[in-house]
Design a protein around this motif. Structure first.
Motif, short mmCIF file in Angstrom:
data_model
loop_
_atom_site.label_atom_id
_atom_site.label_comp_id
_atom_site.label_asym_id
_atom_site.label_seq_id
_atom_site.Cartn_x
_atom_site.Cartn_y
_atom_site.Cartn_z
N LEU A 1 0.85 5.56 0.13
CA LEU A 1 0.12 6.79 0.39
C LEU A 1 0.93 7.96 -0.15
CD1 LEU A 1 -2.16 8.40 1.79
CD2 LEU A 1 -0.77 8.35 3.87
N THR A 2 0.34 8.74 -1.08
CA THR A 2 0.97 9.93 -1.64
C THR A 2 0.03 11.11 -1.47
OG1 THR A 2 0.06 9.65 -3.86
CG2 THR A 2 2.10 8.44 -3.35
N PHE B 1 6.40 10.15 0.09
CA PHE B 1 5.39 9.10 0.03
C PHE B 1 5.63 8.11 1.17
CE2 PHE B 1 8.91 7.44 -2.43
CZ PHE B 1 8.96 6.09 -2.10
N ASN B 2 4.57 7.42 1.52
CA ASN B 2 4.64 6.38 2.55
C ASN B 2 4.29 5.05 1.89
OD1 ASN B 2 2.91 4.57 4.57
ND2 ASN B 2 4.42 5.70 5.79
N SER C 1 0.85 -1.19 0.00
CA SER C 1 0.00 0.00 0.00
C SER C 1 0.89 1.24 0.00
CB SER C 1 -0.90 0.00 1.24
OG SER C 1 -1.68 1.18 1.29
N SER D 1 3.91 0.78 2.67
CA SER D 1 3.83 -0.29 3.68
C SER D 1 3.55 -1.61 2.99
CB SER D 1 2.74 0.03 4.71
OG SER D 1 1.48 0.15 4.08
N GLY E 1 -3.39 10.44 -2.86
CA GLY E 1 -4.24 9.41 -2.32
C GLY E 1 -3.50 8.12 -2.08
N THR E 2 -4.25 7.06 -1.86
CA THR E 2 -3.68 5.75 -1.54
C THR E 2 -3.93 4.77 -2.67
OG1 THR E 2 -4.05 6.12 0.82
CG2 THR E 2 -3.66 3.85 0.12
N GLY F 1 -2.99 0.53 -3.76
CA GLY F 1 -2.53 -0.73 -3.20
C GLY F 1 -2.54 -1.83 -4.24
N THR G 1 8.65 5.94 5.24
CA THR G 1 8.33 7.23 4.62
C THR G 1 9.62 7.78 4.02
OG1 THR G 1 6.57 7.66 6.22
CG2 THR G 1 7.44 9.55 5.02
N THR H 1 6.94 -0.65 7.01
CA THR H 1 6.46 0.68 6.67
C THR H 1 7.64 1.63 6.58
OG1 THR H 1 4.93 2.48 7.26
CG2 THR H 1 6.05 1.36 9.07
#
Length: 310
Positions: free
Chosen positions: A39-40, A65-66, A37, A68, A43-44, A46, A80, A78
Motif C-alpha cells: 500500500l502506497t 509504504f506498507n 501486498s 504485508s 494505491g495498492t 499485489g 510500515t 506486515t
C-alpha cells in the motif's frame, strides 16, 4: 542592452528507483512462496511470489509504504517503513507457525551407546512425513517446523537385531523437545520386565492401570509383527507355592487374553504363570522386606521365536 537573467531550480521530487522484496523463513533463512501486498500513496498493488522469486516495484525515497505478506504455515507479516534508495533488495522475514524442533539420539538400552544405521521416521495419522533418515555414528536426529498440538509419531527401526520402537508425542509452542529413544536388542529367551502390572489381592482380572502398561506391549508387538512373545507372571513367596502358581498362571493368561483383544494374533502370545519358582530376592520369606517382596512380584515378557524364519 538588457542583461540576460539566469534562472535555476532544484528538483525536490527525487527520481524513483526499483526495489525488490524477497520473503524468507526467519528460522531456516530459506525462501518462501507468499502473497505480497503493498500500500502506497498511489494505491495498492499485489503479487503472488513463488519460492525463490522476488516482488518488484518502483518506490520514491522518503515515501512511506506498507507491505504485508501471507504464506501457508506462517504467521502474517506486515510492516510500515520509509523507502530509501538503499532498498534495492529487501528481505522480509516470516515467522513459521511452529519453529519448534525435536532432536535426540537413538540409544542401545543395554550399552547406553548411540546406534548407527537406524531408520528414524516422524509422521502423523494423516500420512504426512516430517523426517526420514538413517543415523550416522552419532545416532542423532533432528527436525524442525513440526505442527503444533497434534499427535505425531516417531519410529526407530534397526531390524532384525533390534525391536522397532514407536512413541507418540506432541509439540507445543513453549519448548523444543529433546527425546532420546532407547531401543533394545532382541535376544531369544531373555526376560524383559514390564513395569507396574498390578492385580488386586487374590484376583487376576486386568485393572485399568495394568492395561496402560499392557497397551505398551501391544504397540511393541504391532511395531514388530514377526515376534512371538511369552508373558510370564511371578509372585512373591507369601502363601502356598501351589496357590501362587495357579494364581500367577491365571494372571498371565488374563494379560495375554487382553493383548489378543487388542488385535494381536493368539498364536503370537501366550501367558505362563511361574509363581514363586524364580524369585529375584531369595531372602527368607518371613525376613523379606516389602520392597523385596515387590521386586519378586513382577510380570516379564520374552521373545521365544518369530513367525517367519530369520
Amino acid at each position: 542592452m538588457r542583461d540576460n537573467d539566469i534562472y535555476y531550480f532544484i528538483n525536490q521530487k527525487p527520481a524513483s528507483f526499483f526495489a525488490k522484496f524477497k520473503i524468507i523463513d526467519s528460522v531456516e533463512r530459506t525462501s518462501v512462496a507468499a502473497e505480497i501486498s503493498m500500500l502506497t500513496a498511489n494505491g495498492t498493488i499485489g503479487q503472488a511470489v513463488d519460492s525463490g522469486g522476488v516482488f518488484k516495484t518502483r518506490l520514491k525515497p522518503g515515501r512511506e509504504f506498507n507491505i504485508s505478506a501471507k504464506a501457508v504455515n506462517y504467521h502474517p507479516y506486515t510492516s510500515t517503513r520509509l523507502a530509501t534508495d538503499a532498498d534495492t533488495l529487501v528481505y522480509l522475514e516470516m515467522i513459521p507457525k511452529s519453529r519448534k524442533c525435536i532432536e535426540g539420539k537413538i540409544i542401545d538400552k543395554e550399552t547406553n551407546l548411540p546406534l548407527v544405521g537406524v531408520k528414524v521416521a516422524i509422521y502423523d495419522e494423516d500420512g504426512n512425513n516430517y523426517l526420514n533418515l538413517i543415523t550416522d555414528e552419532s545416532g542423532s536426529y533432528k527436525v524442525c517446523q513440526l505442527p503444533l498440538d497434534k499427535d505425531l509419531y516417531i519410529g526407530a527401526e534397526k531390524r532384525p537385531e533390534y525391536f522397532t520402537n514407536t512413541e507418540r508425542f506432541r509439540v507445543s509452542i513453549e519448548n523444543d523437545i529433546k527425546k532420546d529413544l532407547l531401543t533394545q536388542k532382541i535376544v531369544i529367551g531373555k526376560a524383559i520386565k514390564i513395569d507396574n502390572i498390578y492385580f488386586d489381592a487374590g484376583k487376576f482380572n486386568v485393572r485399568d492401570d495394568a492395561a496402560v502398561e499392557l497397551d505398551k506391549l501391544v504397540n511393541l508387538m504391532k511395531a514388530n509383527p514377526d515376534i512371538i512373545i511369552e508373558l510370564d507372571s511371578h509372585t512373591d513367596c507369601n502363601g502356598s507355592s501351589s496357590s501362587n502358581l495357579i494364581l500367577s498362571d491365571k494372571r498371565a493368561k488374563s494379560s495375554a487374553a487382553y493383548i489378543v483383544s487388542k488385535g494381536i494374533a493368539a498364536n503370537r502370545i501366550k501367558g505362563k504363570g511361574l509363581g514363586e519358582t524364580k524369585l529375584i530376592k531369595t531372602c527368607k520369606c518371613e525376613e523379606c522386606s516389602e520392597e523385596e517382596h515387590a521386586e519378586n512380584r513382577r510380570t516379564e515378557f520374552k521373545v521365544t521365536g518369530f513367525t517367519k524364519k530369520k
